[in-house]
Design a protein around this motif. Structure first.
Motif, PDB file in Angstrom:
ATOM      1  N   PRO A   1     -10.758-126.404  71.063  1.00  0.00           N
ATOM      2  CA  PRO A   1     -10.149-125.116  71.428  1.00  0.00           C
ATOM      3  C   PRO A   1      -8.745-124.949  70.858  1.00  0.00           C
ATOM      4  O   PRO A   1      -8.132-125.909  70.389  1.00  0.00           O
ATOM      5  CB  PRO A   1     -10.097-125.190  72.958  1.00  0.00           C
ATOM      6  CG  PRO A   1      -9.978-126.644  73.258  1.00  0.00           C
ATOM      7  CD  PRO A   1     -10.801-127.342  72.205  1.00  0.00           C
ATOM      8  N   CYS A   2      -8.252-123.740  70.907  1.00  0.00           N
ATOM      9  CA  CYS A   2      -6.842-123.471  70.632  1.00  0.00           C
ATOM     10  C   CYS A   2      -6.050-123.705  71.920  1.00  0.00           C
ATOM     11  O   CYS A   2      -6.610-123.656  73.019  1.00  0.00           O
ATOM     12  CB  CYS A   2      -6.652-122.042  70.149  1.00  0.00           C
ATOM     13  SG  CYS A   2      -7.410-121.719  68.531  1.00  0.00           S
ATOM     14  N   HIS A   3      -4.748-123.928  71.779  1.00  0.00           N
ATOM     15  CA  HIS A   3      -3.931-124.269  72.934  1.00  0.00           C
ATOM     16  C   HIS A   3      -2.621-123.481  72.948  1.00  0.00           C
ATOM     17  O   HIS A   3      -2.042-123.210  71.888  1.00  0.00           O
ATOM     18  CB  HIS A   3      -3.581-125.765  72.938  1.00  0.00           C
ATOM     19  CG  HIS A   3      -4.759-126.672  72.865  1.00  0.00           C
ATOM     20  ND1 HIS A   3      -5.503-127.030  73.963  1.00  0.00           N
ATOM     21  CD2 HIS A   3      -5.334-127.292  71.803  1.00  0.00           C
ATOM     22  CE1 HIS A   3      -6.474-127.839  73.594  1.00  0.00           C
ATOM     23  NE2 HIS A   3      -6.401-128.009  72.289  1.00  0.00           N
ATOM     24  N   ILE A   4      -2.173-123.166  74.158  1.00  0.00           N
ATOM     25  CA  ILE A   4      -0.835-122.620  74.371  1.00  0.00           C
ATOM     26  C   ILE A   4      -0.158-123.515  75.402  1.00  0.00           C
ATOM     27  O   ILE A   4      -0.695-123.719  76.497  1.00  0.00           O
ATOM     28  CB  ILE A   4      -0.883-121.169  74.870  1.00  0.00           C
ATOM     29  CG1 ILE A   4      -1.543-120.274  73.820  1.00  0.00           C
ATOM     30  CG2 ILE A   4       0.520-120.661  75.200  1.00  0.00           C
ATOM     31  CD1 ILE A   4      -1.806-118.852  74.299  1.00  0.00           C
ATOM     32  N   VAL A   5       0.979-124.087  75.034  1.00  0.00           N
ATOM     33  CA  VAL A   5       1.670-125.022  75.905  1.00  0.00           C
ATOM     34  C   VAL A   5       3.074-124.504  76.207  1.00  0.00           C
ATOM     35  O   VAL A   5       3.855-124.244  75.286  1.00  0.00           O
ATOM     36  CB  VAL A   5       1.768-126.423  75.270  1.00  0.00           C
ATOM     37  CG1 VAL A   5       2.467-127.394  76.224  1.00  0.00           C
ATOM     38  CG2 VAL A   5       0.382-126.950  74.898  1.00  0.00           C
TER      39      VAL A   5
ATOM     40  N   GLU B   1     -12.038-115.142  81.658  1.00  0.00           N
ATOM     41  CA  GLU B   1     -12.725-113.857  81.832  1.00  0.00           C
ATOM     42  C   GLU B   1     -13.319-113.371  80.513  1.00  0.00           C
ATOM     43  O   GLU B   1     -14.404-112.777  80.483  1.00  0.00           O
ATOM     44  CB  GLU B   1     -11.752-112.813  82.386  1.00  0.00           C
ATOM     45  CG  GLU B   1     -11.340-113.076  83.833  1.00  0.00           C
ATOM     46  CD  GLU B   1     -10.259-112.126  84.311  1.00  0.00           C
ATOM     47  OE1 GLU B   1     -10.007-112.084  85.526  1.00  0.00           O
ATOM     48  OE2 GLU B   1      -9.650-111.424  83.468  1.00  0.00           O
ATOM     49  N   GLU B   2     -12.599-113.621  79.416  1.00  0.00           N
ATOM     50  CA  GLU B   2     -13.057-113.181  78.096  1.00  0.00           C
ATOM     51  C   GLU B   2     -13.925-114.229  77.407  1.00  0.00           C
ATOM     52  O   GLU B   2     -14.382-114.013  76.278  1.00  0.00           O
ATOM     53  CB  GLU B   2     -11.846-112.852  77.212  1.00  0.00           C
ATOM     54  CG  GLU B   2     -10.987-111.719  77.742  1.00  0.00           C
ATOM     55  CD  GLU B   2      -9.747-111.502  76.888  1.00  0.00           C
ATOM     56  OE1 GLU B   2      -9.778-111.867  75.689  1.00  0.00           O
ATOM     57  OE2 GLU B   2      -8.749-110.971  77.402  1.00  0.00           O
ATOM     58  N   LYS B   3     -14.113-115.373  78.091  1.00  0.00           N
ATOM     59  CA  LYS B   3     -14.899-116.485  77.532  1.00  0.00           C
ATOM     60  C   LYS B   3     -14.365-116.911  76.169  1.00  0.00           C
ATOM     61  O   LYS B   3     -15.125-117.159  75.217  1.00  0.00           O
ATOM     62  CB  LYS B   3     -16.378-116.106  77.448  1.00  0.00           C
ATOM     63  CG  LYS B   3     -16.999-115.745  78.797  1.00  0.00           C
ATOM     64  CD  LYS B   3     -18.491-115.540  78.692  1.00  0.00           C
ATOM     65  CE  LYS B   3     -19.092-115.081  80.018  1.00  0.00           C
ATOM     66  NZ  LYS B   3     -18.751-115.952  81.156  1.00  0.00           N
ATOM     67  N   MET B   4     -13.036-117.009  76.082  1.00  0.00           N
ATOM     68  CA  MET B   4     -12.378-117.432  74.854  1.00  0.00           C
ATOM     69  C   MET B   4     -12.193-118.945  74.857  1.00  0.00           C
ATOM     70  O   MET B   4     -11.924-119.550  75.899  1.00  0.00           O
ATOM     71  CB  MET B   4     -11.013-116.755  74.719  1.00  0.00           C
ATOM     72  CG  MET B   4     -11.051-115.242  74.627  1.00  0.00           C
ATOM     73  SD  MET B   4     -11.928-114.650  73.147  1.00  0.00           S
ATOM     74  CE  MET B   4     -10.987-115.435  71.839  1.00  0.00           C
ATOM     75  N   ASN B   5     -12.320-119.552  73.695  1.00  0.00           N
ATOM     76  CA  ASN B   5     -12.138-120.993  73.541  1.00  0.00           C
ATOM     77  C   ASN B   5     -10.659-121.316  73.351  1.00  0.00           C
ATOM     78  O   ASN B   5     -10.230-121.893  72.341  1.00  0.00           O
ATOM     79  CB  ASN B   5     -12.964-121.501  72.352  1.00  0.00           C
ATOM     80  CG  ASN B   5     -13.051-123.013  72.313  1.00  0.00           C
ATOM     81  OD1 ASN B   5     -12.929-123.683  73.335  1.00  0.00           O
ATOM     82  ND2 ASN B   5     -13.249-123.564  71.116  1.00  0.00           N
ATOM     83  N   ILE B   6      -9.859-120.926  74.347  1.00  0.00           N
ATOM     84  CA  ILE B   6      -8.411-121.138  74.333  1.00  0.00           C
ATOM     85  C   ILE B   6      -8.004-121.621  75.721  1.00  0.00           C
ATOM     86  O   ILE B   6      -8.547-121.164  76.727  1.00  0.00           O
ATOM     87  CB  ILE B   6      -7.634-119.839  74.022  1.00  0.00           C
ATOM     88  CG1 ILE B   6      -8.206-119.132  72.794  1.00  0.00           C
ATOM     89  CG2 ILE B   6      -6.147-120.133  73.813  1.00  0.00           C
ATOM     90  CD1 ILE B   6      -7.626-117.749  72.553  1.00  0.00           C
TER      91      ILE B   6
END
Length: 365
Positions: A210-214, A263-268
């Motif tokens: 997945p992508c990540h936000i930290v 909710e958007e089923k995003m791989n993030i």
């Protein structure tokens, strides 16, 4: 106590005369002094507990040499290669990431990269772009340049790492208290502006990595109660209170992002991380309390975390496969999920902060 000092600040004694600036902080001297003392004691208490914990619980380890290279992946990070930022960038380059750094001083940041290269790190690529987190216009311009660049054609990770705590009262050109804007609000805007590209990258990856936000937060968020009547300003100014609140906002931001991704089923996945108690020069810039903070800083140098350990802690959530979906949206300390301030677990308050942040940054709902 202040564990996110990767953002170089030259702070004058009085704020510049930008629109809305003031030579004197709000609140009378008596209330400011005792409020400041109270939050200093709170921070010292939390950091003492953290240092005791450090004696028994080690920081998570990231064995870079055993990890797969990320030769085609891109990280966008705020703050230059100094303090924790130095070791974060070093590890990212060792993994062969392309790293886009948002900095105010490119020449100083280049010296940090030169030191990393002198240590024998030859992999990875660096791109510097100017970013002043005290200006929302600068944030917009930075995001625009990232998205238009060849390196920014994909974004696999966003590290909202830069942070400050001001000794003196200052409001920005956008008329917000500067610590709140730099640590939280500008990062909120930046994340939203880069999110379409992050979503595109996640979609290309499919169901893989997945992508990540930290968001780099702090354990001092425990004393950061949000008051919407003075969220982006101050009624009675205390730089530490502003810092604590901004770090709590970062945790709530990560939780709201994760909810939307699910909710958007995003791989993030989004996380908020406390890097640990690390001795920084911010402890030595406490004005009237300098006589107490300097000895405390000396103790931290002996039993606090190193910047390398802090970098491991920040990157642990994004680089450890077993974290992934199981712990998305969580707040981490020492590589473990920890329950944050009660306000972070209140859905209505989280929604209110999100909507208020959209309003303050002029992002269409």
């Amino acid at each position: 106590m202040m564990t996110t000092s990767s953002y170089t600040v030259t702070q004058p004694e009085k704020a510049s005369k930008t629109p809305g600036s003031s030579d004197s902080p709000p609140g009378n001297w008596f209330r400011r002094y005792f409020k400041r003392l109270w939050f200093f004691i709170c921070g010292a208490y939390i950091c003492t507990l953290d240092m005791i914990e450090n004696l028994f619980i080690k920081a998570p380890k990231i064995e870079i040499e055993k990890m797969e290279k990320r030769s085609e992946q891109v990280v966008v990070m705020t703050g230059g290669p100094r303090g924790i930022g130095f070791d974060i960038v070093k590890k990212l380059l060792q993994l062969d990431y392309t790293v886009i750094l948002g900095v105010r001083n490119e020449s100083a940041s280049q010296k940090g990269i030169d030191k990393i290269r002198d240590l024998g790190v030859t992999t990875g690529r660096i791109k510097f772009l100017y970013l002043d987190l005290k200006s929302l216009e600068s944030v917009r311009e930075f995001a625009k340049e990232v998205l238009a660049s060849k390196e920014g054609s994909r974004i696999d990770m966003l590290l909202n790492n830069a942070g400050i705590v001001n000794e003196y009262y200052e409001i920005t050109e956008d008329n917000f208290e500067s610590t709140f804007q730099v640590n939280y609000l500008s990062h909120f805007l930046l994340t939203n502006l880069l999110l379409p590209r992050i979503k595109e990258t996640a979609a290309k990856k499919g169901g893989g990595d997945p992508c990540h936000i930290v968001n780099t937060s702090s354990s001092t968020q425990r004393f950061g109660t949000i008051d919407f009547d003075e969220l982006e300003t101050s009624k009675v100014y205390s730089q530490l209170k502003c810092y604590y609140v901004s770090k709590l906002c970062q945790i709530i931001h990560a939780k709201m992002l994760e909810k939307k991704f699910q909710e958007e089923k995003m791989n993030i996945h989004a996380y908020a991380v406390h890097p640990g108690v690390i001795a920084t020069d911010l402890w030595e810039d406490m004005g009237r309390f300098e006589c107490m903070s300097r000895p405390y800083n000396t103790v931290m140098k002996w039993i606090g975390r190193t910047s390398d350990e802090g970098a491991n802690t920040v990157l642990h959530a994004a680089l450890t496969p077993e974290v992934l979906e199981k712990w998305g949206g969580k707040y981490f300390e020492t590589g473990k999920v920890v329950r944050p301030h009660n306000q972070a677990n209140q859905p209505e308050l989280r929604k209110k902060l999100w909507d208020r942040s959209l309003e303050l940054t002029a992002i269409p709902v």
